[in-house]
Design an enzyme around this catalytic site. Structure first.
Site, PDB file in Angstrom:
ATOM      1  N   HIS A 110       0.882  -1.310  -0.061  1.00 53.25           N
ATOM      2  CA  HIS A 110      -0.096  -0.134  -0.087  1.00 53.25           C
ATOM      3  C   HIS A 110       0.890   1.361   0.091  1.00 53.25           C
ATOM      4  O   HIS A 110       2.001   1.134   0.480  1.00 53.25           O
ATOM      5  CB  HIS A 110      -0.850   0.207   1.373  1.00 53.25           C
ATOM      6  CG  HIS A 110      -2.133   0.846   0.844  1.00 53.25           C
ATOM      7  ND1 HIS A 110      -2.198   2.102   1.252  1.00 53.25           N
ATOM      8  CD2 HIS A 110      -3.301   0.807   0.589  1.00 53.25           C
ATOM      9  CE1 HIS A 110      -3.183   2.877   0.860  1.00 53.25           C
ATOM     10  NE2 HIS A 110      -4.125   1.835   0.789  1.00 53.25           N
TER      11      HIS A 110
ATOM     12  N   ASP B 216      -8.353  -5.286   0.294  1.00 56.22           N
ATOM     13  CA  ASP B 216      -8.670  -6.161  -0.971  1.00 56.22           C
ATOM     14  C   ASP B 216      -8.439  -7.586  -0.981  1.00 56.22           C
ATOM     15  O   ASP B 216      -8.938  -8.386  -1.771  1.00 56.22           O
ATOM     16  CB  ASP B 216      -8.249  -5.427  -2.339  1.00 56.22           C
ATOM     17  CG  ASP B 216      -8.816  -4.078  -2.400  1.00 56.22           C
ATOM     18  OD1 ASP B 216      -9.728  -3.699  -2.145  1.00 56.22           O
ATOM     19  OD2 ASP B 216      -8.019  -3.194  -2.881  1.00 56.22           O
TER      20      ASP B 216
HETATM   21  N1  ACO Z   1       4.320  -7.633  -4.945  1.00 56.05           N
HETATM   22  C1  ACO Z   1       5.828  -7.500  -5.006  1.00 56.05           C
HETATM   23  N2  ACO Z   1       6.348  -6.593  -4.962  1.00 56.05           N
HETATM   24  C2  ACO Z   1       5.684  -5.493  -4.564  1.00 56.05           C
HETATM   25  C3  ACO Z   1       4.307  -5.181  -4.376  1.00 56.05           C
HETATM   26  C4  ACO Z   1       3.692  -6.385  -4.511  1.00 56.05           C
HETATM   27  N3  ACO Z   1       2.321  -6.404  -4.163  1.00 56.05           N
HETATM   28  N4  ACO Z   1       4.091  -4.082  -3.935  1.00 56.05           N
HETATM   29  C5  ACO Z   1       5.365  -3.343  -4.109  1.00 56.05           C
HETATM   30  N5  ACO Z   1       6.339  -3.947  -4.313  1.00 56.05           N
HETATM   31  C6  ACO Z   1       7.775  -3.589  -4.305  1.00 56.05           C
HETATM   32  C7  ACO Z   1       8.008  -2.843  -5.427  1.00 56.05           C
HETATM   33  O1  ACO Z   1       8.381  -3.530  -6.739  1.00 56.05           O
HETATM   34  C8  ACO Z   1       9.158  -1.748  -5.315  1.00 56.05           C
HETATM   35  O2  ACO Z   1      10.241  -2.474  -5.055  1.00 56.05           O
HETATM   36  P1  ACO Z   1      11.539  -1.960  -5.219  1.00 56.05           P
HETATM   37  O3  ACO Z   1      11.727  -1.078  -4.112  1.00 56.05           O
HETATM   38  O4  ACO Z   1      12.745  -2.797  -5.333  1.00 56.05           O
HETATM   39  O5  ACO Z   1      11.363  -1.002  -6.543  1.00 56.05           O
HETATM   40  C9  ACO Z   1       8.769  -1.760  -3.708  1.00 56.05           C
HETATM   41  O6  ACO Z   1       7.953  -2.698  -3.166  1.00 56.05           O
HETATM   42  C10 ACO Z   1       7.829  -0.320  -3.407  1.00 56.05           C
HETATM   43  O7  ACO Z   1       6.768  -0.699  -4.345  1.00 56.05           O
HETATM   44  P2  ACO Z   1       5.972   0.819  -5.203  1.00 56.05           P
HETATM   45  O8  ACO Z   1       5.269   0.382  -6.426  1.00 56.05           O
HETATM   46  O9  ACO Z   1       7.136   1.697  -5.313  1.00 56.05           O
HETATM   47  O10 ACO Z   1       4.896   1.373  -3.952  1.00 56.05           O
HETATM   48  P3  ACO Z   1       3.951   2.283  -4.454  1.00 56.05           P
HETATM   49  O11 ACO Z   1       3.537   3.000  -2.982  1.00 56.05           O
HETATM   50  O12 ACO Z   1       4.034   3.107  -5.313  1.00 56.05           O
HETATM   51  O13 ACO Z   1       2.655   1.083  -4.816  1.00 56.05           O
HETATM   52  C11 ACO Z   1       0.932  -0.315  -4.805  1.00 56.05           C
HETATM   53  C12 ACO Z   1       1.511   0.843  -3.878  1.00 56.05           C
HETATM   54  C13 ACO Z   1       0.526   0.247  -6.060  1.00 56.05           C
HETATM   55  C14 ACO Z   1      -0.396  -0.615  -3.972  1.00 56.05           C
HETATM   56  C15 ACO Z   1       1.794  -1.628  -4.726  1.00 56.05           C
HETATM   57  O14 ACO Z   1       2.127  -2.205  -3.657  1.00 56.05           O
HETATM   58  C16 ACO Z   1       1.020  -2.633  -5.682  1.00 56.05           C
HETATM   59  O15 ACO Z   1       0.882  -2.660  -6.905  1.00 56.05           O
HETATM   60  N6  ACO Z   1       0.243  -3.461  -4.895  1.00 56.05           N
HETATM   61  C17 ACO Z   1      -0.699  -4.679  -5.669  1.00 56.05           C
HETATM   62  C18 ACO Z   1      -1.948  -4.174  -6.179  1.00 56.05           C
HETATM   63  C19 ACO Z   1      -2.669  -3.889  -4.905  1.00 56.05           C
HETATM   64  O16 ACO Z   1      -3.066  -4.616  -4.023  1.00 56.05           O
HETATM   65  N7  ACO Z   1      -3.290  -2.484  -4.999  1.00 56.05           N
HETATM   66  C20 ACO Z   1      -4.214  -2.050  -4.052  1.00 56.05           C
HETATM   67  C21 ACO Z   1      -4.160  -1.065  -3.345  1.00 56.05           C
HETATM   68  S1  ACO Z   1      -5.120  -0.749  -1.724  1.00 56.05           S
HETATM   69  C22 ACO Z   1      -6.581   0.051  -2.332  1.00 56.05           C
HETATM   70  O17 ACO Z   1      -6.325   0.661  -3.515  1.00 56.05           O
HETATM   71  C23 ACO Z   1      -7.732  -0.158  -1.678  1.00 56.05           C
END
Ligand code: ACO
Length: 436
Positions: free
Chosen positions: A314, A371
């Site tokens: 998140h 979710d």
């Molecule tokens: N699985 C694997 N790796 C992940 C995940 C994941 N679900 N989420 C983040 N990471 C990793 C990224 O690759 C990144 O790695 P790095 O630092 O080596 O580049 C690091 O963790 C940080 O991730 P970001 O994408 O930079 O974090 P951001 O805050 O931009 O993204 C997000 C948050 C979009 C929710 C992300 O965690 C994601 O895509 N999760 C899966 C989708 C999801 O469940 N979305 C629901 C959000 S809650 C809602 O809207 C109600």
């Protein structure tokens, strides 16, 4: 209720190395130790912009509605912890709280529910809109269209400067969303639309419109009603997320509320936001069996593989999402009540366990989000995957409206207009076709 942050005694001084230019910037203080540097004068005084794509450090507004402490896993609606509301309140009461700022008295709650109930029907002509969509249209595509179209039907609630019209528009939106959502579902399976029944509450009505057919009454199961109510309550607001910011940005141009909410639905649809609950289920189906979890966790950690664990991570929570805790309990309640022994839940629990013990997820603070479990509950209730994000939109409509109302009444509100760092070509002369 005042929504103004206090100006602190302290300031921040920005020094431009190699020049004699300095800029003193005020510090603003909100509640719970929230603080921000007020950079509104930055561009005018220096010609520099603040560069922050993804807005990870940018506050777009003051708000008195929702508070999140992502490190400690805290979520408050108007100061009340989400766990307490999930336990003691219900979606209608929480909606009132988000919109009005205080918990309603018994009479206030009753009057509010009465107002909502009186607006559940949609203009008969709007029903014709559905015929224009393919039967296999995604219900979110339909929702973007029909909610936007409400502005073509309710001309008497489009004047955003009239508080009464704003109120009526908000009742209409909250009341009609379940009707429109159930119609999208009925259309997709070729069943007739079911009219709302005004002796039912909003949640009961939604389930009735989803599952009743003209030749058979739908018998409401109180465990499912409670579970759906809780899903809506937990999703009702989440401060300045992508869809809420979209609603505020659209509203900042003084667009009408129906158009603004349609823009929020569009932003919510993406799998990185509200589309994640649908994506969780698709991912569990893709993983298929507990024995494949390790392989998929490895894929999620592989930088060269676009696969991510849906329902994990998140932008704000770097701790357990407090809503996920409540959802987890509700999930078990629903499955026990329905007598469902769902291998998907077993798979989900095992996936959660493995991911939470994995150094990659621990180091990056990737916890299950709301979710992760809501998808499994909705599936157990017989709701198709494509409707998951629609239900999220029904819930979030309350938050979007509360945030939109707050923005409209904020005297410092201006049209939202971010700047950019231009990296394209410098000015150059047009070259005629034969010389290119
Ligand atoms: N699985 C694997 N790796 C992940 C995940 C994941 N679900 N989420 C983040 N990471 C990793 C990224 O690759 C990144 O790695 P790095 O630092 O080596 O580049 C690091 O963790 C940080 O991730 P970001 O994408 O930079 O974090 P951001 O805050 O931009 O993204 C997000 C948050 C979009 C929710 C992300 O965690 C994601 O895509 N999760 C899966 C989708 C999801 O469940 N979305 C629901 C959000 S809650 C809602 O809207 C109600």
């Amino acid at each position: 209720m005042s929504t103004s942050a206090k100006q602190a005694q302290r300031t921040v001084t920005l020094t431009f190395n190699g020049t004699d230019k300095i800029l003193e910037l005020p510090i603003l203080e909100g509640t719970n130790g929230n603080q921000g540097i007020d950079i509104r004068q930055l561009f005018d005084k220096t010609g520099y912009i603040a560069f922050d794509p993804g807005f990870t450090s940018t506050g777009s507004c003051e708000s008195a509605i929702t508070y999140i402490d992502g490190d400690r896993g805290i979520l408050l609606y108007r100061g009340y912890p989400i766990e307490q509301l999930a336990l003691h309140s219900d979606f209608m009461e929480t909606s009132y709280l988000l919109l009005r700022g205080h918990l309603p008295s018994r009479d206030e709650k009753q009057a509010f529910e009465q107002r909502i109930v009186r607006h559940t029907m949609v203009h008969e002509q709007l029903r014709g809109f559905y015929q224009g969509f393919r039967r296999d249209a995604h219900p979110m595509a339909i929702m973007v269209g029909v909610v936007g179209a409400l502005s073509a039907f309710y001309h008497d609630s489009l004047d955003i400067n009239d508080p009464e019209q704003r109120d009526i528009a908000s009742y209409r939106l909250i009341a009609k969303m379940p009707t429109l959502a159930a119609m999208a579902y009925k259309y997709s399976i070729g069943q007739p639309f079911i009219y709302p029944k005004n002796n039912l509450g909003l949640v009961e009505n939604f389930l009735h419109m989803m599952f009743a057919v003209p030749c058979e009454e739908y018998i409401l199961n109180p465990v499912l009603v409670k579970a759906m109510d809780r899903i809506l309550l937990l999703h009702a607001d989440h401060e300045q997320n992508a869809s809420t910011s979209t609603v505020r940005l659209a509203g900042s141009s003084r667009a009408n509320p129906f158009a603004c909410i349609a823009s929020g639905i569009a932003a919510l649809w993406g799998p990185a936001h509200g589309g994640a609950n649908e994506a969780v289920l698709s991912m569990l189906v893709q993983i298929g069996h507990k024995s494949n979890i390790k392989e998929y966790v490895a894929k999620a950690k592989d930088k060269n593989d676009p696969f991510r664990l849906m329902g994990f991570g998140h932008r704000v929570y770097k701790n357990y999402d407090p809503r996920a805790n409540v959802m987890r309990d509700t999930c078990h309640e629903v499955l026990a009540s329905l007598g469902i022994d769902d291998p998907m839940l077993e798979l989900a629990v095992e996936l959660e366990r493995i991911a939470l013990e994995d150094p990659y997820f621990i180091e990056k603070k990737l916890y299950p989000n709301v979710d992760f479990y809501s998808g499994i509950i909705l599936r157990a209730m017989g709701i198709p995957t494509s409707m998951f994000t629609v239900i999220f939109a029904m819930a979030r409509t309350v938050g979007w409206i509360a945030q939109w109302m707050e923005m409209i009444q904020d005297p410092s509100q201006k049209i939202g207009r971010p700047r950019q760092l231009y990296i394209g070509p410098e000015a150059r002369d047009y070259v005629s076709k034969d010389l290119r």
